[in-house]
Design a protein around this motif. Structure first.
Motif, PDB file in Angstrom:
ATOM      1  N   PHE A 266     -25.084  -5.569  -6.488  1.00  0.00           N
ATOM      2  CA  PHE A 266     -25.148  -6.321  -5.530  1.00  0.00           C
ATOM      3  C   PHE A 266     -25.928  -5.974  -3.920  1.00  0.00           C
ATOM      4  N   GLY A 267     -26.230  -4.672  -4.252  1.00  0.00           N
ATOM      5  CA  GLY A 267     -26.672  -3.977  -2.864  1.00  0.00           C
ATOM      6  C   GLY A 267     -25.675  -3.535  -2.088  1.00  0.00           C
ATOM      7  N   LEU A 268     -24.407  -3.366  -2.485  1.00  0.00           N
ATOM      8  CA  LEU A 268     -23.371  -2.961  -1.616  1.00  0.00           C
ATOM      9  C   LEU A 268     -22.888  -1.596  -1.841  1.00  0.00           C
ATOM     10  N   ASN A 269     -23.211  -0.754  -0.679  1.00  0.00           N
ATOM     11  CA  ASN A 269     -22.795   0.673  -0.845  1.00  0.00           C
ATOM     12  C   ASN A 269     -22.002   1.144   0.393  1.00  0.00           C
ATOM     13  N   LEU A 270     -20.682   1.338   0.388  1.00  0.00           N
ATOM     14  CA  LEU A 270     -19.734   1.634   1.265  1.00  0.00           C
ATOM     15  C   LEU A 270     -19.825   3.047   1.800  1.00  0.00           C
ATOM     16  N   GLY A 271     -19.827   3.187   3.054  1.00  0.00           N
ATOM     17  CA  GLY A 271     -19.896   4.562   3.714  1.00  0.00           C
ATOM     18  C   GLY A 271     -18.253   4.893   3.569  1.00  0.00           C
ATOM     19  N   THR A 272     -17.906   5.769   3.115  1.00  0.00           N
ATOM     20  CA  THR A 272     -15.972   6.063   3.016  1.00  0.00           C
ATOM     21  C   THR A 272     -15.751   6.381   4.302  1.00  0.00           C
ATOM     22  N   THR A 273     -16.370   7.486   4.915  1.00  0.00           N
ATOM     23  CA  THR A 273     -16.090   7.795   6.312  1.00  0.00           C
ATOM     24  C   THR A 273     -16.045   6.685   7.362  1.00  0.00           C
ATOM     25  N   LYS A 274     -16.830   5.915   7.476  1.00  0.00           N
ATOM     26  CA  LYS A 274     -16.778   4.540   8.262  1.00  0.00           C
ATOM     27  C   LYS A 274     -15.867   3.735   7.886  1.00  0.00           C
ATOM     28  N   ASN A 275     -15.650   3.446   6.621  1.00  0.00           N
ATOM     29  CA  ASN A 275     -14.654   2.607   6.331  1.00  0.00           C
ATOM     30  C   ASN A 275     -13.271   3.035   6.806  1.00  0.00           C
ATOM     31  N   ASN A 276     -13.024   4.573   6.656  1.00  0.00           N
ATOM     32  CA  ASN A 276     -11.727   4.844   7.031  1.00  0.00           C
ATOM     33  C   ASN A 276     -11.242   5.026   8.653  1.00  0.00           C
ATOM     34  N   LYS A 277     -12.334   4.858   9.514  1.00  0.00           N
ATOM     35  CA  LYS A 277     -12.334   4.907  10.869  1.00  0.00           C
ATOM     36  C   LYS A 277     -11.870   3.451  11.271  1.00  0.00           C
ATOM     37  N   ARG A 278     -10.821   3.569  12.181  1.00  0.00           N
ATOM     38  CA  ARG A 278     -10.101   2.507  12.812  1.00  0.00           C
ATOM     39  C   ARG A 278     -10.724   1.967  14.207  1.00  0.00           C
TER      40      ARG A 278
ATOM     41  N   ILE B 284      -5.524  -8.131   6.863  1.00  0.00           N
ATOM     42  CA  ILE B 284      -5.853  -7.464   5.837  1.00  0.00           C
ATOM     43  C   ILE B 284      -7.420  -6.932   5.928  1.00  0.00           C
ATOM     44  N   GLY B 285      -8.249  -7.813   6.180  1.00  0.00           N
ATOM     45  CA  GLY B 285      -9.690  -7.640   6.258  1.00  0.00           C
ATOM     46  C   GLY B 285     -10.293  -6.587   7.256  1.00  0.00           C
ATOM     47  N   GLU B 286      -9.327  -6.679   8.367  1.00  0.00           N
ATOM     48  CA  GLU B 286      -9.881  -5.608   9.463  1.00  0.00           C
ATOM     49  C   GLU B 286      -8.937  -4.405   9.288  1.00  0.00           C
ATOM     50  N   ASN B 287      -7.983  -4.469   8.741  1.00  0.00           N
ATOM     51  CA  ASN B 287      -7.179  -3.174   8.594  1.00  0.00           C
ATOM     52  C   ASN B 287      -6.972  -2.304   7.487  1.00  0.00           C
ATOM     53  N   SER B 288      -7.264  -3.038   6.353  1.00  0.00           N
ATOM     54  CA  SER B 288      -6.930  -2.455   5.324  1.00  0.00           C
ATOM     55  C   SER B 288      -8.193  -1.699   4.478  1.00  0.00           C
ATOM     56  N   SER B 289      -8.333  -0.317   4.703  1.00  0.00           N
ATOM     57  CA  SER B 289      -9.517   0.293   4.259  1.00  0.00           C
ATOM     58  C   SER B 289      -9.359   0.357   2.606  1.00  0.00           C
ATOM     59  N   VAL B 290      -8.077   0.423   2.313  1.00  0.00           N
ATOM     60  CA  VAL B 290      -7.797   0.420   0.910  1.00  0.00           C
ATOM     61  C   VAL B 290      -8.406  -0.828  -0.054  1.00  0.00           C
ATOM     62  N   ILE B 291      -8.130  -1.699   0.338  1.00  0.00           N
ATOM     63  CA  ILE B 291      -8.638  -3.160   0.039  1.00  0.00           C
ATOM     64  C   ILE B 291     -10.259  -3.205  -0.096  1.00  0.00           C
ATOM     65  N   ARG B 292     -10.906  -2.837   1.321  1.00  0.00           N
ATOM     66  CA  ARG B 292     -12.327  -3.034   1.198  1.00  0.00           C
ATOM     67  C   ARG B 292     -13.029  -1.909   0.463  1.00  0.00           C
ATOM     68  N   GLN B 293     -12.160  -0.806  -0.095  1.00  0.00           N
ATOM     69  CA  GLN B 293     -12.658   0.085  -0.953  1.00  0.00           C
ATOM     70  C   GLN B 293     -12.795  -0.362  -2.256  1.00  0.00           C
TER      71      GLN B 293
ATOM     72  N   GLN C   9       0.866  -1.416  -0.036  1.00  0.00           N
ATOM     73  CA  GLN C   9       0.176   0.158  -0.013  1.00  0.00           C
ATOM     74  C   GLN C   9       0.891   1.270   0.000  1.00  0.00           C
ATOM     75  N   ALA C  10       1.870   1.270   0.875  1.00  0.00           N
ATOM     76  CA  ALA C  10       2.887   2.309   0.948  1.00  0.00           C
ATOM     77  C   ALA C  10       3.526   2.762  -0.617  1.00  0.00           C
ATOM     78  N   GLU C  11       4.016   1.495  -1.023  1.00  0.00           N
ATOM     79  CA  GLU C  11       4.677   1.788  -2.426  1.00  0.00           C
ATOM     80  C   GLU C  11       3.500   2.309  -3.523  1.00  0.00           C
ATOM     81  N   ALA C  12       2.311   1.485  -3.375  1.00  0.00           N
ATOM     82  CA  ALA C  12       1.294   2.030  -4.464  1.00  0.00           C
ATOM     83  C   ALA C  12       1.002   3.649  -4.184  1.00  0.00           C
ATOM     84  N   GLU C  13       1.069   4.002  -3.211  1.00  0.00           N
ATOM     85  CA  GLU C  13       0.707   5.366  -2.768  1.00  0.00           C
ATOM     86  C   GLU C  13       1.633   6.413  -3.610  1.00  0.00           C
ATOM     87  N   ASN C  14       3.056   5.755  -3.276  1.00  0.00           N
ATOM     88  CA  ASN C  14       4.152   6.336  -3.894  1.00  0.00           C
ATOM     89  C   ASN C  14       4.375   6.401  -5.195  1.00  0.00           C
TER      90      ASN C  14
END
Ligand code: ADP
Length: 377
Positions: free
Chosen positions: A329-341, A311-320, A267-272
């Protein structure tokens, strides 16, 4: 773990065994420490753990005989074990036999058992098999389209893995949804990755198969691959079968695509701006999306998807990446909720989302402790 009260006395984790900077984290009421060591093997790791447990200042026991039961998670139990089992010589022989089917896991599991028997000679040793929860997968999903004799005589079928984790989080999700009759997809993303279609509390399909190699893209394993590639590599590219096995098991997946195994680094490399890392992340998420589609079809509907494990618990990037463009499929992610730890069960979908998107920390240790305690009492 004190049982049956389920009180956590201390916890810890040994990570990156075999890599240069292995870490041990150790947590009790009064202590929360992290150490970096050179740890080559699982037995060296377990020896360090016991040193901490017995430490006069930081430890929680004064003698190893205070430990009454050691629960071992064992990855492959084949057709021999559908339940939690006391470990005997025969059980160890079987775990060794199934090492051929789970080469990354069963040898380490067995090593853990042997070291634990030495360190805790008066404790009962119990094996909890990853394959057990998937015994309910129906034949149409667990059979491969190869001659029937290979199933009947040689046991070639889908066994399924990460059973304690899928069982634990699906039970939590069912309790959260408040309905027994439910259609849930559990997505376990750790070093190994797998998904399960859980209908009315039972596993009905699963992405890992005969061995823990199929399905999703993992840390070092390729997941789904056209098997004809193996023939091509052996027949035309000069690989031996052993080379191909090592390549697909230890050198592929995220490592093969990026040179890194830990998603935090990727993730860090991808961001760079690292293009390989960006592509690997989208390939990883794309594979998960495809399985969501397949399992929603298998269950004819969907109430919730659950992300769990490292990964599933910690990576908001993968979940997004997994949840975007999945409105069908009825899936609608809440961005703020996803980014909250947070370390707790949480809902990260928008209020308009038809399907719940849950993050549920897995607790394989508690599930193992419960099953081991039930067996010995
Ligand atoms: P295992 O399958 O060995 O039980 P875990 O469930 O502990 O593995 O998951 C380990 C993986 O979780 C690591 O490879 C790492 O990539 C990933 N991980 C852990 N913490 C984070 C984080 N904060 N962000 C992204 N990935 C993480």
């Amino acid at each position: 773990m004190d049982m049956p009260s389920e009180t956590l006395i201390c916890s810890g984790l040994v990570e990156r065994i075999g890599y240069k900077n292995a870490t041990i984290s150790y947590k009790t009421n009064g202590e929360n420490l992290q150490q970096t060591h050179h740890i080559e093997t699982h037995s060296q790791g377990l020896e360090r753990v016991v040193e901490l447990l017995l430490d006069p200042k930081k430890g929680v026991i004064t003698h190893t005989n205070e430990i009454k039961v050691v629960g071992h998670r064992v990855v492959h139990g084949g057709n021999s074990f559908s339940d939690t089992t006391l470990i005997t010589t025969e059980v160890k022989d079987k775990i060794q036999e199934y090492a051929a089917l789970a080469p990354l896991h069963n040898p380490g599991n067995l090593e853990g058992i042997l070291v634990a028997e030495e360190i805790f000679p008066s404790a009962k040793q119990v094996a909890i098999f990853d394959t057990a929860f998937h015994q309910t997968i129906p034949e149409k999903a667990k059979r491969y389209a190869i001659p029937t004799s290979l199933y009947e005589e040689n046991g070639i079928q889908v066994y399924g893995f990460h059973g304690t984790s899928h069982q634990y989080v699906s039970e939590k999700a069912i309790a959260y949804l408040g309905k027994e009759s439910s259609k849930i997809i559990t997505i376990h993303l750790g070093n190994g990755c797998s998904m399960t279609a859980v209908k009315d509390g039972k596993s009905i399909d699963h992405s890992l198969g005969f061995t823990p190699s199929n399905g999703l893209i993992m840390g070092t394993r390729s997941g789904d691959i056209d098997h004809a590639i193996i023939f091509h590599m052996v027949n035309n590219l000069g690989y031996t079968l052993d080379n191909v096995k090592t390549l697909l098991t230890n050198q592929s997946g995220m490592l093969g695509l990026t040179g890194h195994v830990d998603l935090r680094d990727i993730q860090a490399e991808a961001e760079n701006g690292n293009k390989d890392c960006q592509l690997a992340l989208s390939m990883n998420a794309y594979r998960i999306k495809k399985y969501i589609g397949a399992y929603a079809a298998a269950m004819n509907g969907l109430d919730a998807i659950v992300f769990t494990a490292g990964i599933g618990e910690n990576s908001s990037v993968i979940r997004q990446l997994v949840c975007e463009d999945m409105e069908v499929f009825g899936l609608n992610l809440g961005t703020t909720k996803n980014n909250k730890r947070s370390g707790d069960l949480r809902e990260i979908n928008t209020t308009a989302s038809k399907v719940k998107i849950l993050v549920i920390p897995t607790n394989e240790e508690l599930e193992i402790a419960k099953q081991a305690y039930e067996l010995v009492t």
